[in-house]
Design an enzyme around this catalytic site. Structure first.
Site, PDB file in Angstrom:
ATOM      1  N   GLY A  12     -23.015  -7.628  16.249  1.00  0.00           N
ATOM      2  CA  GLY A  12     -22.536  -6.701  15.215  1.00  0.00           C
ATOM      3  C   GLY A  12     -21.887  -5.459  15.793  1.00  0.00           C
ATOM      4  O   GLY A  12     -22.079  -4.352  15.300  1.00  0.00           O
ATOM      5  N   GLY A  13     -21.078  -5.657  16.858  1.00  0.00           N
ATOM      6  CA  GLY A  13     -20.217  -4.569  17.333  1.00  0.00           C
ATOM      7  C   GLY A  13     -18.950  -4.578  16.484  1.00  0.00           C
ATOM      8  O   GLY A  13     -18.870  -5.276  15.465  1.00  0.00           O
ATOM      9  N   THR A  14     -17.944  -3.816  16.920  1.00  0.00           N
ATOM     10  CA  THR A  14     -16.704  -3.756  16.125  1.00  0.00           C
ATOM     11  C   THR A  14     -16.096  -5.142  15.972  1.00  0.00           C
ATOM     12  O   THR A  14     -15.590  -5.500  14.908  1.00  0.00           O
ATOM     13  CB  THR A  14     -15.694  -2.794  16.769  1.00  0.00           C
ATOM     14  OG1 THR A  14     -16.389  -1.639  17.248  1.00  0.00           O
ATOM     15  CG2 THR A  14     -14.645  -2.354  15.772  1.00  0.00           C
ATOM     16  N   SER A  39     -28.761  -7.936  17.142  1.00  0.00           N
ATOM     17  CA  SER A  39     -30.038  -7.435  17.642  1.00  0.00           C
ATOM     18  C   SER A  39     -30.221  -5.978  17.230  1.00  0.00           C
ATOM     19  O   SER A  39     -29.303  -5.170  17.375  1.00  0.00           O
ATOM     20  CB  SER A  39     -30.039  -7.550  19.165  1.00  0.00           C
ATOM     21  OG  SER A  39     -31.017  -6.702  19.696  1.00  0.00           O
ATOM     22  N   VAL A  47     -17.370   2.433  22.534  1.00  0.00           N
ATOM     23  CA  VAL A  47     -16.369   3.333  23.113  1.00  0.00           C
ATOM     24  C   VAL A  47     -14.937   3.034  22.642  1.00  0.00           C
ATOM     25  O   VAL A  47     -14.035   3.766  23.010  1.00  0.00           O
ATOM     26  CB  VAL A  47     -16.386   3.313  24.656  1.00  0.00           C
ATOM     27  CG1 VAL A  47     -17.420   4.256  25.208  1.00  0.00           C
ATOM     28  CG2 VAL A  47     -16.547   1.915  25.194  1.00  0.00           C
ATOM     29  N   LYS A  78      -2.578   8.032  14.794  1.00  0.00           N
ATOM     30  CA  LYS A  78      -2.089   7.922  16.179  1.00  0.00           C
ATOM     31  C   LYS A  78      -0.644   7.422  16.145  1.00  0.00           C
ATOM     32  O   LYS A  78      -0.384   6.334  15.629  1.00  0.00           O
ATOM     33  CB  LYS A  78      -2.976   6.927  16.938  1.00  0.00           C
ATOM     34  CG  LYS A  78      -2.458   6.563  18.327  1.00  0.00           C
ATOM     35  CD  LYS A  78      -3.404   5.594  19.033  1.00  0.00           C
ATOM     36  CE  LYS A  78      -2.818   5.107  20.331  1.00  0.00           C
ATOM     37  NZ  LYS A  78      -3.660   4.066  20.975  1.00  0.00           N
ATOM     38  N   PRO A  98       5.902   6.015  22.340  1.00  0.00           N
ATOM     39  CA  PRO A  98       5.649   6.097  20.896  1.00  0.00           C
ATOM     40  C   PRO A  98       5.625   4.696  20.281  1.00  0.00           C
ATOM     41  O   PRO A  98       6.311   3.795  20.770  1.00  0.00           O
ATOM     42  CB  PRO A  98       6.866   6.877  20.374  1.00  0.00           C
ATOM     43  CG  PRO A  98       7.717   7.220  21.571  1.00  0.00           C
ATOM     44  CD  PRO A  98       7.296   6.339  22.686  1.00  0.00           C
TER      45      PRO A  98
HETATM   46  C1  LIG Z   1     -14.473   2.103  28.597  1.00  0.00           C
HETATM   47  C2  LIG Z   1     -13.965   1.346  27.417  1.00  0.00           C
HETATM   48  C3  LIG Z   1     -13.022   1.918  26.576  1.00  0.00           C
HETATM   49  C4  LIG Z   1     -12.529   1.201  25.482  1.00  0.00           C
HETATM   50  N1  LIG Z   1     -11.556   1.745  24.690  1.00  0.00           N
HETATM   51  C5  LIG Z   1     -11.006   0.993  23.698  1.00  0.00           C
HETATM   52  C6  LIG Z   1      -9.968   1.510  22.872  1.00  0.00           C
HETATM   53  O1  LIG Z   1      -9.545   2.651  22.994  1.00  0.00           O
HETATM   54  N2  LIG Z   1      -9.455   0.703  21.928  1.00  0.00           N
HETATM   55  C7  LIG Z   1      -9.894  -0.570  21.734  1.00  0.00           C
HETATM   56  O2  LIG Z   1      -9.352  -1.286  20.862  1.00  0.00           O
HETATM   57  N3  LIG Z   1     -10.915  -1.049  22.461  1.00  0.00           N
HETATM   58  C8  LIG Z   1     -11.466  -0.315  23.435  1.00  0.00           C
HETATM   59  N4  LIG Z   1     -12.490  -0.822  24.174  1.00  0.00           N
HETATM   60  C9  LIG Z   1     -13.013  -2.136  23.828  1.00  0.00           C
HETATM   61  C10 LIG Z   1     -13.903  -2.029  22.609  1.00  0.00           C
HETATM   62  O3  LIG Z   1     -14.931  -1.090  22.834  1.00  0.00           O
HETATM   63  C11 LIG Z   1     -14.492  -3.374  22.270  1.00  0.00           C
HETATM   64  O4  LIG Z   1     -13.498  -4.357  22.276  1.00  0.00           O
HETATM   65  C12 LIG Z   1     -15.084  -3.325  20.889  1.00  0.00           C
HETATM   66  O5  LIG Z   1     -16.004  -2.282  20.769  1.00  0.00           O
HETATM   67  C13 LIG Z   1     -15.733  -4.633  20.536  1.00  0.00           C
HETATM   68  O6  LIG Z   1     -16.915  -4.814  21.263  1.00  0.00           O
HETATM   69  P1  LIG Z   1     -17.783  -6.077  20.897  1.00  0.00           P
HETATM   70  O7  LIG Z   1     -18.075  -6.030  19.464  1.00  0.00           O
HETATM   71  O8  LIG Z   1     -17.103  -7.279  21.439  1.00  0.00           O
HETATM   72  O9  LIG Z   1     -19.110  -5.894  21.774  1.00  0.00           O
HETATM   73  P2  LIG Z   1     -20.327  -4.863  21.628  1.00  0.00           P
HETATM   74  O10 LIG Z   1     -19.945  -3.584  21.014  1.00  0.00           O
HETATM   75  O11 LIG Z   1     -20.961  -4.836  22.973  1.00  0.00           O
HETATM   76  O12 LIG Z   1     -21.331  -5.577  20.605  1.00  0.00           O
HETATM   77  C14 LIG Z   1     -22.150  -6.646  20.998  1.00  0.00           C
HETATM   78  C15 LIG Z   1     -23.079  -7.006  19.844  1.00  0.00           C
HETATM   79  O13 LIG Z   1     -23.799  -8.175  20.211  1.00  0.00           O
HETATM   80  C16 LIG Z   1     -25.148  -8.000  19.901  1.00  0.00           C
HETATM   81  N5  LIG Z   1     -25.951  -8.837  20.797  1.00  0.00           N
HETATM   82  C17 LIG Z   1     -25.824  -8.992  22.135  1.00  0.00           C
HETATM   83  N6  LIG Z   1     -26.774  -9.822  22.596  1.00  0.00           N
HETATM   84  C18 LIG Z   1     -27.524 -10.193  21.515  1.00  0.00           C
HETATM   85  C19 LIG Z   1     -28.657 -11.011  21.339  1.00  0.00           C
HETATM   86  N7  LIG Z   1     -29.258 -11.632  22.351  1.00  0.00           N
HETATM   87  N8  LIG Z   1     -29.147 -11.151  20.080  1.00  0.00           N
HETATM   88  C20 LIG Z   1     -28.588 -10.545  19.015  1.00  0.00           C
HETATM   89  N9  LIG Z   1     -27.505  -9.755  19.137  1.00  0.00           N
HETATM   90  C21 LIG Z   1     -26.990  -9.566  20.372  1.00  0.00           C
HETATM   91  C22 LIG Z   1     -25.410  -6.515  20.080  1.00  0.00           C
HETATM   92  O14 LIG Z   1     -26.553  -6.099  19.354  1.00  0.00           O
HETATM   93  C23 LIG Z   1     -24.117  -5.945  19.514  1.00  0.00           C
HETATM   94  O15 LIG Z   1     -24.250  -5.836  18.118  1.00  0.00           O
HETATM   95  C24 LIG Z   1     -13.015  -0.111  25.225  1.00  0.00           C
HETATM   96  C25 LIG Z   1     -13.991  -0.659  26.058  1.00  0.00           C
HETATM   97  C26 LIG Z   1     -14.458   0.041  27.147  1.00  0.00           C
HETATM   98  C27 LIG Z   1     -15.495  -0.593  28.039  1.00  0.00           C
END
Ligand SMILES: Cc1cc2nc3c(=O)[nH]c(=O)nc-3n(C[C@H](O)[C@H](O)[C@H](O)COP(=O)(O)OP(=O)(O)OC[C@H]3O[C@@H](n4cnc5c(N)ncnc54)[C@H](O)[C@@H]3O)c2cc1C
Length: 499
Positions: A12-14, A39, A47, A78, A98
């Site tokens: 449940g990340g973005t 989780s 971030v 932006k 831009p």
């Molecule tokens: C330094 C940095 C800067 C960034 N800047 C940008 C930006 O400016 N623009 C942009 O578009 N993107 C950016 N990103 C990328 C962006 O942050 C991610 O693509 C975005 O947040 C999506 O992350 P995610 O949902 O894939 O993973 P996460 O946010 O890591 O979410 C993972 C999810 O999985 C769940 N999970 C993991 N393991 C389990 C388990 N065993 N059981 C149940 N749940 C579990 C966690 O609870 C969480 O909800 C950046 C990334 C970094 C590292």
């Protein structure tokens, strides 16, 4: 009527919540029902705060107006990115990339012609932001919202608080019928054909499904850990693998652009939100220790003595070899990540989710179009990587091994090598991009911005005929300044969201 297919999103990340909203909006409820499990103990990366203009389409698809989500997420507009100190030797301290808007139709030809003339050695004006409307808006701290009488569309993206955006998208998805389960996933059970059967949770319950979306972040619990899909690192192309992050207070005038400032072993972002600047130093741990990175970062922010503690992160840069395998699709960090220089991560989540849904439906919810989808996703990642690599390849910094090694790094794709050769051989870059059929990733004008921004030109010819500068001859400045008169300040645009 048959029971709807059950799509289970793990994470449940973005990425997870964007996927949940897109499935809910684009799939008929009688065909697909969606559950998201996350989780309560494993946090999100939290971030990703900058977007490309594609995110505007996301909110249009899920039918949420800016007035509703932007204030809730401390979001700002932006219009592009300002790059500082990437090419000091060329004499260019900063340049802007831009987002390309409709009014640029009137000026981009002059920009391209000037770039070509400059490549031939004649002295012409080639600063991208002086030709392209969003560059002018950024310079003047103007916002991108147009009055009703202005007949052109301005492209823009957003800056936002990613934790608040996640919460907002979670609530919205649940209102659209998505089931939300807060449990840790302990194990993934598979069918005899190795496709995924169910997720075993930490309270011993099982969540079974027909199709699974792996949004578990860098862990990639389903696609990589369970289905064994290999991760192809971009380490040889892109050196950065770490980041250190710290917010600072916002200025009275809120800029409408991201800044990306080159430091000794990477670069630092500055992202303006309504209530703070998000800052982060993306660097290579092979060239700089975390302590040194933090010190340099703090010095750059002017807060060397502040007690606020920084967050340190590791980044896994590359992409999986198969984004969709069996009954599992990976989205977000679990499918791959390219450092955030052009803020493309959520852009990739969105276009991959949209493309997957479209192909899945075309194939009547089967894997008929799996190969085509995987080819699409791989190509998208590779071409985004190339554009980012070009920033490093063209740098003219001399202050560290990091920058010299990046410049001399020959691990670049043939696609990028051909683009760079075309530019320096003074050939037609637009034709080359057409020949490679890669204009959907970065259009010719974006490549012109990049090369010009770095001052990637031959020395000026000794004889200058003094003619051929389209910036002056076509009165570009008068035109773009006239267009800019139609726009309000960025602060006024943000205030208008609350009216
Ligand atoms: C330094 C940095 C800067 C960034 N800047 C940008 C930006 O400016 N623009 C942009 O578009 N993107 C950016 N990103 C990328 C962006 O942050 C991610 O693509 C975005 O947040 C999506 O992350 P995610 O949902 O894939 O993973 P996460 O946010 O890591 O979410 C993972 C999810 O999985 C769940 N999970 C993991 N393991 C389990 C388990 N065993 N059981 C149940 N749940 C579990 C966690 O609870 C969480 O909800 C950046 C990334 C970094 C590292």
């Amino acid at each position: 009527m048959s029971t709807p297919l059950h799509v289970v999103i793990a994470g449940g990340g973005t990425a997870g919540w964007m996927a949940a909203n897109l499935f809910a909006a684009l799939c008929p409820k009688e065909r697909v029902r969606v559950t998201l499990v996350e989780s309560p103990d494993i946090g999100i990366i939290g971030v990703g705060e900058g977007s490309t203009p594609t995110l505007k389409r996301f909110f249009e698809i899920i039918k949420v107006p800016e007035q509703v989500w932007m204030p809730t997420c401390n979001a700002t507009y932006k219009v592009g990115i300002k790059f500082n100190d990437w090419s000091p030797k060329s004499g260019i301290h900063s340049y802007r990339h831009p987002f390309i808007s409709q009014t640029d139709i009137f000026t981009q030809r002059a920009f391209e012609v000037n770039c070509h003339t400059r490549r031939l050695g004649l002295d012409t004006h080639t600063r991208p932001e002086d030709f392209l409307i969003n560059g002018v808006l950024a310079k003047k701290n103007l916002g991108p919202l147009t009055p009703a009488h202005f007949p052109f569309t301005i492209q823009y993206g957003y800056h936002f608080d990613s934790a608040l955006l996640g919460q907002f998208l979670s609530e919205h998805a649940q209102k659209q019928g998505v089931t939300h389960i807060k449990k840790g996933i302990l194990a993934v059970k598979t069918h005899p054909d190795t496709s995924i059967a169910s997720l075993l949770c930490d309270d011993d319950t099982e969540i079974s499904g027909d199709f699974f979306i792996d949004c578990t972040g860098f862990r990639s619990l389903l696609l990589q850990q369970t289905l064994g899909v290999q991760f192809k690192s971009y380490k040889s192309n892109l050196f950065n693998d770490s980041a250190v992050v710290l917010p600072t207070s916002i200025s009275n005038t809120i800029p409408s652009e991201t800044e990306a400032t080159a430091l000794s072993a990477g670069w630092c972002w500055r992202i303006p939100l309504q209530n703070r600047f998000g800052n982060g130093y993306v660097y290579s741990a092979e060239y700089l220790s975390p302590d040194s990175a933090e010190e340099e970062f703090r010095r750059h922010l002017g807060i060397l003595d502040s007690d606020d503690s920084c967050r340190h992160l590791s980044m896994k840069v590359g992409q999986v070899e198969q984004h969709w395998k069996k009954n599992c699709l990976a989205l977000g960090l679990s499918q791959g990540f390219i450092e955030p220089l052009e803020a493309t991560a959520l852009h990739l989540v969105q276009i991959c989710a949209e493309m997957f849904i479209s192909k899945w439906q075309q194939g009547d919810y089967s894997s008929t179009h799996q190969q085509a989808f995987n080819a699409f996703a791989k190509e998208r990642f590779d071409r985004v990587r190339d554009y980012i690599v070009a920033h490093y390849k063209l740098n003219t910094r001399e202050d560290s091994e990091y920058w010299r090694d990046n410049r001399e790094n020959d691990a670049i794709s043939s696609s990028l090598a051909n683009i760079i050769n075309c530019w320096f051989q003074r050939k037609d870059l637009t034709q080359e991009i057409k020949r490679q059929d890669i204009g959907m990733h970065w259009d010719p004008i974006s490549w012109h911005c990049l090369f010009s921004g770095y001052g990637a030109y031959p020395p000026l010819a000794p004889d200058q005929p003094g003619k051929g500068d389209h910036f002056a001859e076509k009165n570009i400045d008068t035109f773009v300044q006239g267009c800019a008169l139609n726009f309000e300040s960025h602060n006024a645009n943000l205030a208008s969201l609350l009216e």
